[in-house]
Design a protein around this motif. Structure first.
Motif, PDB file in Angstrom:
ATOM      1  N   CYS A 150     -46.868  51.799  -3.524  1.00 45.02           N
ATOM      2  CA  CYS A 150     -48.371  51.695  -3.478  1.00 45.02           C
ATOM      3  C   CYS A 150     -48.605  52.421  -2.150  1.00 45.02           C
ATOM      4  O   CYS A 150     -49.415  53.048  -1.811  1.00 45.02           O
ATOM      5  N   ASN A 151     -47.859  51.679  -0.730  1.00 45.22           N
ATOM      6  CA  ASN A 151     -47.966  52.254   0.260  1.00 45.22           C
ATOM      7  C   ASN A 151     -47.831  53.798   0.481  1.00 45.22           C
ATOM      8  O   ASN A 151     -48.653  54.557   1.420  1.00 45.22           O
ATOM      9  N   ARG A 152     -47.021  54.296  -0.066  1.00 42.58           N
ATOM     10  CA  ARG A 152     -46.524  55.689   0.182  1.00 42.58           C
ATOM     11  C   ARG A 152     -47.628  56.486  -0.738  1.00 42.58           C
ATOM     12  O   ARG A 152     -48.118  57.630   0.323  1.00 42.58           O
ATOM     13  N   GLN A 153     -47.934  56.145  -1.668  1.00 39.84           N
ATOM     14  CA  GLN A 153     -49.352  56.820  -2.127  1.00 39.84           C
ATOM     15  C   GLN A 153     -50.269  56.928  -1.291  1.00 39.84           C
ATOM     16  O   GLN A 153     -51.019  57.877  -1.261  1.00 39.84           O
ATOM     17  N   ARG A 154     -50.674  55.815  -0.650  1.00 36.66           N
ATOM     18  CA  ARG A 154     -51.755  55.614   0.525  1.00 36.66           C
ATOM     19  C   ARG A 154     -51.682  56.555   1.461  1.00 36.66           C
ATOM     20  O   ARG A 154     -52.672  57.334   1.753  1.00 36.66           O
ATOM     21  N   GLU A 155     -50.471  56.531   1.903  1.00 40.20           N
ATOM     22  CA  GLU A 155     -50.179  57.722   2.826  1.00 40.20           C
ATOM     23  C   GLU A 155     -50.368  59.005   2.823  1.00 40.20           C
ATOM     24  O   GLU A 155     -51.079  59.772   3.251  1.00 40.20           O
ATOM     25  N   ARG A 156     -49.714  59.401   1.368  1.00 39.85           N
ATOM     26  CA  ARG A 156     -50.000  60.944   1.005  1.00 39.85           C
ATOM     27  C   ARG A 156     -51.531  61.095   0.974  1.00 39.85           C
ATOM     28  O   ARG A 156     -51.998  62.157   1.252  1.00 39.85           O
ATOM     29  N   SER A 157     -52.289  60.216   0.229  1.00 39.30           N
ATOM     30  CA  SER A 157     -53.766  60.515  -0.184  1.00 39.30           C
ATOM     31  C   SER A 157     -54.549  60.398   1.208  1.00 39.30           C
ATOM     32  O   SER A 157     -55.487  61.090   1.384  1.00 39.30           O
ATOM     33  N   GLN A 217     -43.735  22.293 -35.624  1.00 37.89           N
ATOM     34  CA  GLN A 217     -45.492  22.532 -35.165  1.00 37.89           C
ATOM     35  C   GLN A 217     -45.450  23.226 -34.045  1.00 37.89           C
ATOM     36  O   GLN A 217     -46.647  23.300 -33.322  1.00 37.89           O
ATOM     37  N   THR A 218     -44.551  23.354 -33.208  1.00 38.29           N
ATOM     38  CA  THR A 218     -44.738  24.094 -31.946  1.00 38.29           C
ATOM     39  C   THR A 218     -45.054  25.708 -32.234  1.00 38.29           C
ATOM     40  O   THR A 218     -44.338  26.147 -33.096  1.00 38.29           O
ATOM     41  N   THR A 219     -45.727  26.019 -31.646  1.00 41.18           N
ATOM     42  CA  THR A 219     -46.461  27.327 -31.795  1.00 41.18           C
ATOM     43  C   THR A 219     -46.424  28.190 -30.523  1.00 41.18           C
ATOM     44  O   THR A 219     -46.583  27.630 -29.349  1.00 41.18           O
ATOM     45  N   SER A 220     -46.070  29.210 -30.357  1.00 43.94           N
ATOM     46  CA  SER A 220     -45.995  30.366 -29.574  1.00 43.94           C
ATOM     47  C   SER A 220     -47.087  31.301 -29.374  1.00 43.94           C
ATOM     48  O   SER A 220     -47.428  31.884 -30.277  1.00 43.94           O
ATOM     49  N   SER A 221     -47.475  31.411 -28.111  1.00 37.47           N
ATOM     50  CA  SER A 221     -48.485  32.849 -28.002  1.00 37.47           C
ATOM     51  C   SER A 221     -47.884  34.164 -28.234  1.00 37.47           C
ATOM     52  O   SER A 221     -46.747  34.171 -28.258  1.00 37.47           O
ATOM     53  N   ASP A 222     -48.691  35.182 -28.308  1.00 38.54           N
ATOM     54  CA  ASP A 222     -47.864  36.474 -28.534  1.00 38.54           C
ATOM     55  C   ASP A 222     -47.811  36.983 -26.963  1.00 38.54           C
ATOM     56  O   ASP A 222     -48.134  36.023 -25.936  1.00 38.54           O
ATOM     57  N   ASN A 223     -46.554  37.813 -26.713  1.00 39.80           N
ATOM     58  CA  ASN A 223     -46.456  38.259 -25.260  1.00 39.80           C
ATOM     59  C   ASN A 223     -47.632  38.820 -24.640  1.00 39.80           C
ATOM     60  O   ASN A 223     -48.221  39.616 -25.377  1.00 39.80           O
ATOM     61  N   ILE A 224     -47.760  38.763 -23.178  1.00 35.98           N
ATOM     62  CA  ILE A 224     -48.649  39.526 -22.784  1.00 35.98           C
ATOM     63  C   ILE A 224     -47.738  40.195 -21.575  1.00 35.98           C
ATOM     64  O   ILE A 224     -46.895  39.568 -20.949  1.00 35.98           O
ATOM     65  N   THR A 225     -47.871  41.551 -21.367  1.00 39.36           N
ATOM     66  CA  THR A 225     -47.163  42.454 -20.314  1.00 39.36           C
ATOM     67  C   THR A 225     -47.953  42.656 -19.143  1.00 39.36           C
ATOM     68  O   THR A 225     -49.016  43.059 -19.023  1.00 39.36           O
ATOM     69  N   ILE A 226     -47.362  42.288 -18.118  1.00 36.67           N
ATOM     70  CA  ILE A 226     -47.913  42.211 -16.748  1.00 36.67           C
ATOM     71  C   ILE A 226     -46.858  43.124 -16.008  1.00 36.67           C
ATOM     72  O   ILE A 226     -45.683  43.189 -15.614  1.00 36.67           O
ATOM     73  N   ASP A 227     -47.609  44.305 -15.750  1.00 39.74           N
ATOM     74  CA  ASP A 227     -46.917  45.553 -15.088  1.00 39.74           C
ATOM     75  C   ASP A 227     -47.087  45.612 -13.365  1.00 39.74           C
ATOM     76  O   ASP A 227     -47.938  45.801 -12.931  1.00 39.74           O
ATOM     77  N   VAL A 228     -46.082  44.883 -12.761  1.00 39.08           N
ATOM     78  CA  VAL A 228     -46.236  44.566 -11.353  1.00 39.08           C
ATOM     79  C   VAL A 228     -45.967  45.883 -10.539  1.00 39.08           C
ATOM     80  O   VAL A 228     -44.890  46.221 -10.639  1.00 39.08           O
ATOM     81  N   GLN A 229     -46.846  46.240  -9.641  1.00 41.75           N
ATOM     82  CA  GLN A 229     -46.768  47.776  -9.009  1.00 41.75           C
ATOM     83  C   GLN A 229     -45.837  47.408  -7.968  1.00 41.75           C
ATOM     84  O   GLN A 229     -46.070  46.240  -7.163  1.00 41.75           O
ATOM     85  N   LEU A 249     -45.752  36.978  -7.254  1.00 41.07           N
ATOM     86  CA  LEU A 249     -45.066  38.077  -7.949  1.00 41.07           C
ATOM     87  C   LEU A 249     -44.094  38.706  -6.864  1.00 41.07           C
ATOM     88  O   LEU A 249     -44.441  39.532  -6.061  1.00 41.07           O
ATOM     89  N   THR A 250     -42.853  38.230  -6.800  1.00 42.34           N
ATOM     90  CA  THR A 250     -41.930  38.700  -5.622  1.00 42.34           C
ATOM     91  C   THR A 250     -41.095  40.069  -6.175  1.00 42.34           C
ATOM     92  O   THR A 250     -40.665  40.833  -5.083  1.00 42.34           O
ATOM     93  N   GLU A 251     -41.407  40.378  -7.291  1.00 42.77           N
ATOM     94  CA  GLU A 251     -40.634  41.538  -7.843  1.00 42.77           C
ATOM     95  C   GLU A 251     -41.423  42.586  -8.463  1.00 42.77           C
ATOM     96  O   GLU A 251     -42.270  41.960  -9.277  1.00 42.77           O
ATOM     97  N   ALA A 252     -41.099  43.995  -8.434  1.00 41.06           N
ATOM     98  CA  ALA A 252     -41.978  44.907  -9.267  1.00 41.06           C
ATOM     99  C   ALA A 252     -41.277  45.032 -10.494  1.00 41.06           C
ATOM    100  O   ALA A 252     -40.279  44.756 -10.741  1.00 41.06           O
ATOM    101  N   GLY A 253     -42.173  45.579 -11.420  1.00 45.86           N
ATOM    102  CA  GLY A 253     -41.655  45.838 -12.814  1.00 45.86           C
ATOM    103  C   GLY A 253     -42.520  45.134 -13.932  1.00 45.86           C
ATOM    104  O   GLY A 253     -43.322  44.314 -13.286  1.00 45.86           O
ATOM    105  N   PRO A 254     -42.295  45.585 -15.042  1.00 39.67           N
ATOM    106  CA  PRO A 254     -42.964  45.097 -16.218  1.00 39.67           C
ATOM    107  C   PRO A 254     -42.282  43.749 -16.439  1.00 39.67           C
ATOM    108  O   PRO A 254     -41.273  43.537 -16.589  1.00 39.67           O
ATOM    109  N   TYR A 255     -43.188  42.737 -16.788  1.00 35.94           N
ATOM    110  CA  TYR A 255     -42.536  41.387 -17.141  1.00 35.94           C
ATOM    111  C   TYR A 255     -43.621  40.837 -18.318  1.00 35.94           C
ATOM    112  O   TYR A 255     -44.791  41.198 -18.305  1.00 35.94           O
ATOM    113  N   PRO A 296     -51.077  43.957 -11.333  1.00 38.21           N
ATOM    114  CA  PRO A 296     -51.063  43.530 -10.073  1.00 38.21           C
ATOM    115  C   PRO A 296     -49.981  44.366  -9.261  1.00 38.21           C
ATOM    116  O   PRO A 296     -49.373  44.915  -9.771  1.00 38.21           O
ATOM    117  N   TYR A 297     -50.090  44.023  -7.577  1.00 42.53           N
ATOM    118  CA  TYR A 297     -49.250  44.579  -6.895  1.00 42.53           C
ATOM    119  C   TYR A 297     -48.173  43.340  -6.583  1.00 42.53           C
ATOM    120  O   TYR A 297     -48.387  42.372  -6.752  1.00 42.53           O
TER     121      TYR A 297
END
Length: 202
Positions: free
Chosen positions: A193-200, A176-188, A154-160, A110-111
């Motif tokens: 993103c706006n600069r890329q749109r302007e260039r395009s 008996q507490t179980t934890s899921s695997d980590n999921i990585t979200i790459d926040v753009q 998502l107030t900050e960019a970066g992978p979380y 996401p952005y």
């Protein structure tokens, strides 16, 4: 009882006949010795005022859940008289399966300033208490019976990395507490993103 644990039932009898044989049943079907089922003591015994027999089940699993009963056979070895007692009252065994946690996201890239929906789900017995974490820090917790969705701003960019943990409220063992695997979200980064749109657009 928890899956993998051990349970012991006790059957008590009294009477005048000199020998007792205890029979154990699960859901009406007689039980026999196996790698996980044992009886103590085994066979006929001379009786006193009271006599007891134990049924022990080890390495419990879901198929062991059900209703357990016993009865007693009295045999006079001199004149072959044979009497069988009525069935005992039922004892119910419920086997709790520690839950397995899973976490998923509707959008893995996401952005910045988007709203991210994280879903925590589980397999096993519920209800469960669950916790969710981002970069190792806890997010709002709650109680779910099947799945739970959390909306994150998502107030900050970066992978979380996100994960969730679940524990069955009927199982008090912290192990008996179980934890899921980590999921990585790459926040753009929204500015990038706006600069890329302007260039395009040029």
């Amino acid at each position: 009882r928890v899956k993998g644990g051990t349970v012991t039932f006790t059957c008590t009898a009294s009477g005048d006949e000199p020998y007792h044989l205890f029979n154990w049943f699960k859901d009406g079907i007689q039980l026999v010795n196996s790698s996980s089922i044992s009886f103590y003591p085994q066979g006929y015994r001379e009786t006193g005022q009271f006599e007891m027999n134990n049924l022990t089940i080890t390495d419990l699993n879901e198929t062991d859940a059900g209703f357990y009963t016993c009865n007693v056979e009295n045999r006079n070895l001199v004149d072959t008289r044979h009497f069988t007692s009525p069935m005992s009252e039922q004892a119910q065994l419920d086997v709790q399966v520690p839950p397995t946690a899973y976490v998923s996201a509707a959008n893995a890239a996401p952005y910045q300033f988007d709203l991210l929906q994280l879903t925590c789900s589980f397999l096993g017995n519920g209800p469960v208490t669950y916790s969710r974490y981002r970069a190792g820090l806890p997010l709002p917790a709650g109680v779910i019976t099947n799945t739970s969705t959390l909306t994150v701003n998502l107030t900050e960019a970066g992978p979380y990395q996100y994960r969730c943990t679940v524990v069955n409220s009927m199982i008090v063992d912290p192990a008996q507490t179980t934890s899921s695997d980590n999921i990585t979200i790459d926040v753009q980064d929204i500015n990038e993103c706006n600069r890329q749109r302007e260039r395009s657009a040029r």
